[in-house]
Design a protein around this motif. Structure first.
Motif, short mmCIF file in Angstrom:
data_model
loop_
_atom_site.label_atom_id
_atom_site.label_comp_id
_atom_site.label_asym_id
_atom_site.label_seq_id
_atom_site.Cartn_x
_atom_site.Cartn_y
_atom_site.Cartn_z
N PHE A 93 14.74 -13.80 1.19
CA PHE A 93 15.10 -13.85 -0.23
C PHE A 93 14.11 -13.02 -1.03
CE2 PHE A 93 15.06 -15.49 -4.53
CZ PHE A 93 16.41 -15.63 -4.81
N GLU A 94 14.63 -12.05 -1.75
CA GLU A 94 13.81 -11.25 -2.65
C GLU A 94 14.66 -10.95 -3.88
OE1 GLU A 94 10.85 -7.40 -2.70
OE2 GLU A 94 12.28 -7.61 -1.06
N PHE A 95 14.36 -11.66 -4.99
CA PHE A 95 15.14 -11.50 -6.21
C PHE A 95 14.58 -10.35 -7.03
CE2 PHE A 95 16.48 -12.55 -10.57
CZ PHE A 95 17.84 -12.51 -10.36
N ARG A 96 15.15 -9.18 -6.79
CA ARG A 96 14.86 -7.96 -7.55
C ARG A 96 16.02 -7.02 -7.30
NH1 ARG A 96 13.93 -3.89 -4.24
NH2 ARG A 96 13.17 -4.29 -2.15
N VAL A 97 16.22 -6.04 -8.18
CA VAL A 97 17.28 -5.06 -7.95
C VAL A 97 16.98 -4.37 -6.61
CG1 VAL A 97 18.33 -2.92 -8.77
CG2 VAL A 97 17.80 -4.75 -10.39
N GLY A 98 17.96 -4.36 -5.73
CA GLY A 98 17.80 -3.80 -4.39
C GLY A 98 17.31 -4.82 -3.37
N GLY A 99 16.85 -5.98 -3.85
CA GLY A 99 16.43 -7.05 -2.95
C GLY A 99 17.63 -7.75 -2.35
N VAL A 100 17.39 -8.59 -1.35
CA VAL A 100 18.49 -9.27 -0.67
C VAL A 100 18.23 -10.76 -0.56
CG1 VAL A 100 19.09 -7.22 0.70
CG2 VAL A 100 17.60 -8.97 1.66
N TRP A 101 19.34 -11.48 -0.45
CA TRP A 101 19.32 -12.88 -0.05
C TRP A 101 20.17 -12.95 1.21
CZ3 TRP A 101 22.31 -17.40 -2.78
CH2 TRP A 101 21.95 -18.62 -2.17
N ASP A 102 19.53 -13.18 2.34
CA ASP A 102 20.18 -13.29 3.64
C ASP A 102 20.18 -14.78 3.98
OD1 ASP A 102 21.08 -13.05 6.25
OD2 ASP A 102 19.27 -12.01 6.97
N PHE A 103 21.36 -15.37 4.12
CA PHE A 103 21.42 -16.81 4.32
C PHE A 103 22.63 -17.20 5.15
CE2 PHE A 103 23.68 -15.79 0.46
CZ PHE A 103 24.73 -16.69 0.34
N VAL A 104 22.64 -18.44 5.58
CA VAL A 104 23.76 -19.00 6.33
C VAL A 104 24.24 -20.23 5.56
CG1 VAL A 104 24.52 -20.06 8.49
CG2 VAL A 104 22.81 -18.22 8.53
N MET A 105 25.54 -20.27 5.30
CA MET A 105 26.15 -21.47 4.72
C MET A 105 26.70 -22.29 5.88
SD MET A 105 28.02 -20.08 1.26
CE MET A 105 28.96 -21.57 1.13
N HIS A 106 26.37 -23.57 5.87
CA HIS A 106 26.82 -24.48 6.93
C HIS A 106 27.94 -25.34 6.36
CE1 HIS A 106 23.10 -23.26 8.90
NE2 HIS A 106 22.45 -23.61 7.80
N GLY A 107 29.13 -25.19 6.94
CA GLY A 107 30.28 -25.96 6.46
C GLY A 107 30.22 -27.40 6.92
N PRO A 108 30.95 -28.27 6.22
CA PRO A 108 30.95 -29.68 6.59
C PRO A 108 31.49 -29.94 8.00
CG PRO A 108 32.50 -29.24 4.79
CD PRO A 108 31.77 -27.98 5.06
N ASP A 109 32.26 -28.98 8.53
CA ASP A 109 32.81 -29.13 9.89
C ASP A 109 31.88 -28.55 10.95
OD1 ASP A 109 33.07 -26.41 9.47
OD2 ASP A 109 35.22 -26.33 9.90
N GLY A 110 30.69 -28.07 10.52
CA GLY A 110 29.73 -27.51 11.46
C GLY A 110 29.82 -26.00 11.61
N THR A 111 30.79 -25.36 10.98
CA THR A 111 30.93 -23.91 11.06
C THR A 111 29.83 -23.24 10.24
OG1 THR A 111 33.32 -24.11 11.28
CG2 THR A 111 32.48 -21.94 10.66
N ASP A 112 29.20 -22.21 10.81
CA ASP A 112 28.20 -21.43 10.10
C ASP A 112 28.83 -20.15 9.58
OD1 ASP A 112 26.20 -23.28 10.54
OD2 ASP A 112 25.39 -22.25 12.30
N TYR A 113 28.51 -19.80 8.35
CA TYR A 113 29.03 -18.60 7.70
C TYR A 113 27.84 -17.72 7.30
CZ TYR A 113 33.20 -21.52 7.28
OH TYR A 113 34.27 -22.33 7.53
N PRO A 114 27.62 -16.61 8.02
CA PRO A 114 26.54 -15.71 7.62
C PRO A 114 26.88 -15.05 6.28
CG PRO A 114 27.78 -14.74 9.43
CD PRO A 114 28.35 -16.12 9.19
N GLU A 115 25.90 -14.94 5.41
CA GLU A 115 26.11 -14.37 4.08
C GLU A 115 24.98 -13.40 3.76
OE1 GLU A 115 28.81 -15.24 2.14
OE2 GLU A 115 29.50 -16.74 3.58
N TRP A 116 25.29 -12.40 2.94
CA TRP A 116 24.32 -11.38 2.56
C TRP A 116 24.60 -10.97 1.13
CZ3 TRP A 116 20.39 -9.06 5.34
CH2 TRP A 116 19.83 -7.91 4.81
#
Length: 163
Positions: free
Chosen positions: A54-77
């Motif tokens: 996580f880097e909050f600046r213009v050009g920075g990124v937030w790389d994360f995974v959302m974990h669904g209630p059913d256990g499914t992982d969703y990669p996010e960028w």
């Protein structure tokens, strides 16, 4: 939910969601831009989030995974493309860097008396991708739930600040 301020060129590719949050916009903006807050409320009901970078600046990124209630992982960028403190954030959101199906979102934080109106406008590359997000991933309900989680989280913060 779509509404005023739509661009006719993108109307068939966009989703606009808004909510009034009972807190000053500086606090709402902070809750949206600091990872210590984001990880507490981000995502639809039943989801949790694990941040990898996580880097909050213009050009920075937030790389994360959302974990669904059913256990499914969703990669996010997310890549931040514009930041106007307390007023506006623009970003590109996909599953990974250089995702050809990434969508652009703009978040406006507008004073509404002592509250804040947040308006989230998302534009997809194609109408088909927008429709898939709405039908398959329930993007409108998910966006409304996410802003509801933000409102509840900010309400907790304001309660803690009171004597």
């Amino acid at each position: 939910m779509t509404g005023a301020g739509q661009d006719l060129e993108t109307a068939d590719r966009e989703i606009v969601i808004s909510r009034v949050i009972a807190a000053p916009r500086e606090l709402v903006f902070e809750a949206f831009t600091e990872v210590r807050h984001l990880s507490r409320w981000w995502g639809p009901e039943g989801f949790s989030t694990t941040t990898r970078a996580f880097e909050f600046r213009v050009g920075g990124v937030w790389d994360f995974v959302m974990h669904g209630p059913d256990g499914t992982d969703y990669p996010e960028w997310i890549t931040w493309t514009e930041i106007v403190p307390s007023e506006r954030i623009a970003l590109l959101h996909g599953e990974h860097r250089d995702d050809p199906n990434a969508f652009a979102s703009t978040l406006a934080f507008e004073p509404d008396g002592t509250a804040t109106r947040i308006v989230m406008r998302t534009v997809f590359p194609t109408r088909q991708l927008r429709d898939e997000a709405v039908e398959k991933y329930h993007a409108i309900e998910g966006g409304e739930q996410t802003l509801g989680n933000l409102a509840a989280y900010v309400a907790e913060l304001t309660q803690k600040e009171r004597p």
